[in-house]
Design a protein around this motif. Structure first.
Motif, PDB file in Angstrom:
ATOM      1  N   GLY A   1      45.307  66.965  12.694  1.00 58.73           N
ATOM      2  CA  GLY A   1      45.499  68.407  12.583  1.00 58.73           C
ATOM      3  C   GLY A   1      46.740  68.779  11.825  1.00 58.73           C
ATOM      4  N   GLY A   2      47.179  70.013  12.157  1.00 67.19           N
ATOM      5  CA  GLY A   2      46.979  70.819  13.363  1.00 67.19           C
ATOM      6  C   GLY A   2      47.254  70.020  14.642  1.00 67.19           C
ATOM      7  N   THR A   3      46.688  70.520  15.713  1.00 66.62           N
ATOM      8  CA  THR A   3      46.910  69.903  17.028  1.00 66.62           C
ATOM      9  C   THR A   3      45.571  69.712  17.738  1.00 66.62           C
ATOM     10  OG1 THR A   3      49.002  71.145  17.139  1.00 66.62           O
ATOM     11  CG2 THR A   3      48.257  70.085  19.164  1.00 66.62           C
ATOM     12  N   PRO A   4      44.932  68.580  17.575  1.00 65.21           N
ATOM     13  CA  PRO A   4      43.636  68.374  18.221  1.00 65.21           C
ATOM     14  C   PRO A   4      43.697  68.457  19.751  1.00 65.21           C
ATOM     15  CG  PRO A   4      44.022  66.694  16.575  1.00 65.21           C
ATOM     16  CD  PRO A   4      45.290  67.475  16.681  1.00 65.21           C
TER      17      PRO A   4
ATOM     18  N   ALA B   1      48.047  64.145  19.405  1.00 65.65           N
ATOM     19  CA  ALA B   1      48.306  65.022  20.548  1.00 65.65           C
ATOM     20  C   ALA B   1      49.778  65.381  20.615  1.00 65.65           C
ATOM     21  CB  ALA B   1      47.898  64.299  21.835  1.00 65.65           C
ATOM     22  N   ASN B   2      50.051  66.567  21.116  1.00 66.26           N
ATOM     23  CA  ASN B   2      51.433  66.962  21.334  1.00 66.26           C
ATOM     24  C   ASN B   2      51.778  66.792  22.802  1.00 66.26           C
ATOM     25  OD1 ASN B   2      52.040  67.446  18.715  1.00 66.26           O
ATOM     26  ND2 ASN B   2      51.657  69.651  18.798  1.00 66.26           N
ATOM     27  N   PRO B   3      53.020  66.385  23.097  1.00 64.00           N
ATOM     28  CA  PRO B   3      53.387  66.073  24.483  1.00 64.00           C
ATOM     29  C   PRO B   3      53.114  67.221  25.451  1.00 64.00           C
ATOM     30  CG  PRO B   3      55.125  65.346  23.000  1.00 64.00           C
ATOM     31  CD  PRO B   3      54.138  66.115  22.164  1.00 64.00           C
TER      32      PRO B   3
ATOM     33  N   LYS C   1      49.971  75.653  18.621  1.00 66.55           N
ATOM     34  CA  LYS C   1      50.548  76.686  19.498  1.00 66.55           C
ATOM     35  C   LYS C   1      51.581  77.502  18.749  1.00 66.55           C
ATOM     36  CE  LYS C   1      50.218  74.389  23.897  1.00 66.55           C
ATOM     37  NZ  LYS C   1      50.909  73.468  24.760  1.00 66.55           N
ATOM     38  N   GLN C   2      52.408  76.815  17.975  1.00 65.19           N
ATOM     39  CA  GLN C   2      53.452  77.505  17.205  1.00 65.19           C
ATOM     40  C   GLN C   2      53.738  76.692  15.948  1.00 65.19           C
ATOM     41  OE1 GLN C   2      55.987  77.289  20.707  1.00 65.19           O
ATOM     42  NE2 GLN C   2      57.557  76.225  19.512  1.00 65.19           N
ATOM     43  N   ALA C   3      54.346  77.349  14.965  1.00 64.91           N
ATOM     44  CA  ALA C   3      54.561  76.671  13.679  1.00 64.91           C
ATOM     45  C   ALA C   3      55.894  75.930  13.675  1.00 64.91           C
ATOM     46  CB  ALA C   3      54.551  77.702  12.559  1.00 64.91           C
ATOM     47  N   CYS C   4      55.853  74.634  13.441  1.00 64.55           N
ATOM     48  CA  CYS C   4      57.103  73.866  13.326  1.00 64.55           C
ATOM     49  C   CYS C   4      57.756  74.238  11.992  1.00 64.55           C
ATOM     50  CB  CYS C   4      56.809  72.383  13.401  1.00 64.55           C
ATOM     51  SG  CYS C   4      55.990  71.936  14.938  1.00 64.55           S
ATOM     52  N   HIS C   5      59.059  74.264  11.975  1.00 60.24           N
ATOM     53  CA  HIS C   5      59.772  74.801  10.810  1.00 60.24           C
ATOM     54  C   HIS C   5      59.660  73.966   9.539  1.00 60.24           C
ATOM     55  CE1 HIS C   5      62.616  77.454  13.438  1.00 60.24           C
ATOM     56  NE2 HIS C   5      61.419  77.970  13.281  1.00 60.24           N
ATOM     57  N   TYR C   6      59.197  72.728   9.675  1.00 58.83           N
ATOM     58  CA  TYR C   6      59.131  71.843   8.505  1.00 58.83           C
ATOM     59  C   TYR C   6      57.698  71.648   8.003  1.00 58.83           C
ATOM     60  CZ  TYR C   6      57.715  68.817  12.310  1.00 58.83           C
ATOM     61  OH  TYR C   6      57.073  68.324  13.404  1.00 58.83           O
ATOM     62  N   CYS C   7      56.719  72.224   8.692  1.00 62.80           N
ATOM     63  CA  CYS C   7      55.341  71.769   8.489  1.00 62.80           C
ATOM     64  C   CYS C   7      54.575  72.589   7.454  1.00 62.80           C
ATOM     65  CB  CYS C   7      54.603  71.829   9.820  1.00 62.80           C
ATOM     66  SG  CYS C   7      52.913  71.270   9.683  1.00 62.80           S
ATOM     67  N   ASP C   8      53.949  71.896   6.498  1.00 61.86           N
ATOM     68  CA  ASP C   8      53.092  72.619   5.542  1.00 61.86           C
ATOM     69  C   ASP C   8      51.651  72.115   5.587  1.00 61.86           C
ATOM     70  OD1 ASP C   8      53.229  70.217   4.217  1.00 61.86           O
ATOM     71  OD2 ASP C   8      53.515  71.108   2.234  1.00 61.86           O
ATOM     72  N   PHE C   9      51.258  71.553   6.742  1.00 60.83           N
ATOM     73  CA  PHE C   9      49.852  71.177   6.899  1.00 60.83           C
ATOM     74  C   PHE C   9      48.998  72.433   7.030  1.00 60.83           C
ATOM     75  CE2 PHE C   9      51.061  66.957   9.174  1.00 60.83           C
ATOM     76  CZ  PHE C   9      51.451  66.446   7.959  1.00 60.83           C
ATOM     77  N   HIS C  10      47.674  72.244   6.978  1.00 59.84           N
ATOM     78  CA  HIS C  10      46.808  73.408   7.165  1.00 59.84           C
ATOM     79  C   HIS C  10      46.584  73.636   8.660  1.00 59.84           C
ATOM     80  CE1 HIS C  10      43.785  76.393   6.926  1.00 59.84           C
ATOM     81  NE2 HIS C  10      42.975  75.643   7.649  1.00 59.84           N
ATOM     82  N   PHE C  11      47.103  74.756   9.166  1.00 56.54           N
ATOM     83  CA  PHE C  11      46.892  75.116  10.577  1.00 56.54           C
ATOM     84  C   PHE C  11      47.066  76.621  10.728  1.00 56.54           C
ATOM     85  CE2 PHE C  11      51.117  76.347  11.951  1.00 56.54           C
ATOM     86  CZ  PHE C  11      51.931  75.779  10.975  1.00 56.54           C
ATOM     87  N   SER C  12      46.564  77.139  11.850  1.00 55.31           N
ATOM     88  CA  SER C  12      46.790  78.543  12.166  1.00 55.31           C
ATOM     89  C   SER C  12      47.239  78.621  13.627  1.00 55.31           C
ATOM     90  CB  SER C  12      45.480  79.316  11.978  1.00 55.31           C
ATOM     91  OG  SER C  12      45.619  80.601  12.537  1.00 55.31           O
TER      92      SER C  12
HETATM   93  S1  SF4 Z   1      50.541  70.415  12.587  1.00 53.94           S
HETATM   94 FE1  SF4 Z   1      52.008  69.400  13.936  1.00 53.94          FE
HETATM   95  S2  SF4 Z   1      53.928  69.576  12.846  1.00 53.94           S
HETATM   96 FE2  SF4 Z   1      52.555  71.070  11.923  1.00 53.94          FE
HETATM   97  S3  SF4 Z   1      52.924  72.993  13.010  1.00 53.94           S
HETATM   98 FE3  SF4 Z   1      51.276  71.948  14.064  1.00 53.94          FE
HETATM   99  S4  SF4 Z   1      52.285  70.787  15.710  1.00 53.94           S
HETATM  100 FE4  SF4 Z   1      53.861  71.348  14.216  1.00 53.94          FE
END
Ligand code: SF4
Length: 374
Positions: free
Chosen positions: A59-62, A93-95, A12-23
């Motif tokens: 993920g990302g956020t499945p 999952a995210n809460p 949904k939105q980018a967490c400030h610490y995250c460098d995983f692959h997501f869009s």
């Molecule tokens: S993968 Fe997880 S930690 Fe990273 S931006 Fe998405 S919700 Fe945030």
């Protein structure tokens, strides 16, 4: 026995610490699910007919997927692979996605383990992280999941946040323990270059937590969780008896797995495959019937290093007899002086075939690992 990992690269939105692959652009989601369904068929022989023991949506956020999308992927996996009856099927999952109706649907769809990204129960920290949920949502998500019948629940927490006091961490741990989930993963915050935190650090707007204080945080975590019966079966992972993550444990024990979706990787015992970490390139490649990966052949040295890197983080440590037998590397002989030094400093211990970190050693795990690898 083997595992399947499915990477869902949307948030949904980018967490400030995250460098995983997501869009955060979800426009390609339905094409990407179609591509994953096709990739499952194209890769159905990758594991040479081995029975699948674990399926893991990461993920990302499945939990951003609709139940229809999730069920379509699961059905396709069941159609193409032999799945063990007691398979562990995890969804990260995210809460904020876990309302009661969604949880009920997830249960019906066959998810039997939830890994919930809570990170902190402190609303100030959650907003500093730019998380999409608050602490109430986190508490409710676990409560609803229980009521609906999920027993195998893990929560993720982060420690070592800039300016976080031991007292603040203690409060987080108390809240976590009140939930009494059978599995807790706790990771130290690392500041990665291509993230908002990375930029803030460069601009001197963020100072990472002092290393000594971060070590004190880890001691507090280990002591607090051990006191109420959690076993630290891997440096960042704690569980009540019988609730280890089977999927992650299979990575650490070198089992084979197939990774599906962008940025996922696969391992067949000899080679590792890396899917393109780019949603559109991944989709286009699959649409033109081409598997979207690059291959890395692991040299003998790589295999030894991987075994050391992963196994030293485990409770039992490195099985040096296996290392010698499988990889022809006699760790005890090759690193005798170093190992003796670490043993004398109470950082490593040797029990039969196993070389493991002591509690003190866990505080310097990265440093010790670096010294031991080839
Ligand atoms: S993968 Fe997880 S930690 Fe990273 S931006 Fe998405 S919700 Fe945030």
């Amino acid at each position: 026995m083997a595992g399947i990992y499915i990477h869902i690269p949307y948030c949904k939105q980018a967490c400030h610490y995250c460098d995983f692959h997501f869009s955060t652009n979800l426009n390609t989601k339905s094409d990407l699910i179609e591509a994953i369904l096709k990739e499952i068929e194209l890769q159905k022989d990758y594991l040479l007919g081995e029975t699948i023991e674990t399926i893991y949506f990461g993920g990302g956020t499945p939990s951003i997927l609709s139940i229809q999308e999730l069920s379509d992927v699961l059905h396709k996996i069941y159609e193409n692979f032999q799945i063990s009856e007691n398979s562990e099927i995890t969804l990260e999952a995210n809460p904020d996605d876990l309302g009661r109706p969604k949880l009920e649907e997830l249960k019906v769809a066959g998810i039997n383990r939830l890994s919930i990204g809570i990170q902190s129960f402190d609303d100030q920290i959650l907003s500093y992280f730019n998380r999409a949920h608050n602490s109430k949502m986190a508490l409710d998500a676990v409560k609803y999941a229980r009521e609906i019948g999920f027993e195998n629940i893990s929560i993720d927490l982060i420690f070592g946040v800039p300016n976080q006091t031991l007292e603040a961490l203690k409060n987080d741990l108390e809240q976590a323990l009140e939930l009494n989930t059978p599995h807790v993963s706790i990771y130290g915050l690392t500041i990665e270059e291509d993230t908002v935190f990375g930029k803030w650090e460069k601009q001197n707007k963020l100072t990472p937590l002092d290393e000594d204080l971060a070590a004190e945080h880890l001691v507090l975590i280990m002591d607090t969780l051990a006191a109420v019966g959690y076993e630290q079966y891997e440096i960042s992972n704690f569980c009540l008896q019988g609730f280890e993550s089977k999927h992650n444990s299979s990575y650490w024990h070198g089992k084979k797995y197939l990774g599906l979706g962008p940025a996922a990787h696969s391992y067949n015992g000899v080679e590792r495959q890396f899917n393109y970490a780019h949603n559109i390139k991944y989709i286009k490649s699959i649409q033109s019937d081409k598997l979207p990966f690059t291959i890395e052949k692991l040299s003998a040295e790589d295999q030894v290093n991987e075994a050391i890197l992963t196994q030293l983080r485990l409770k039992d440590g490195i099985n040096h007899a296996d290392l010698k037998q499988i990889h022809d590397f006699d760790l005890i002989k090759e690193r005798r002086v170093l190992i003796n030094e670490f043993i004398q400093k109470n950082m490593l211990e040797l029990n039969g075939n196993f070389l493991s970190l002591t509690s003190n050693g866990k505080l310097l795990a990265d440093f010790i690992t670096e010294k031991l690898i080839i």
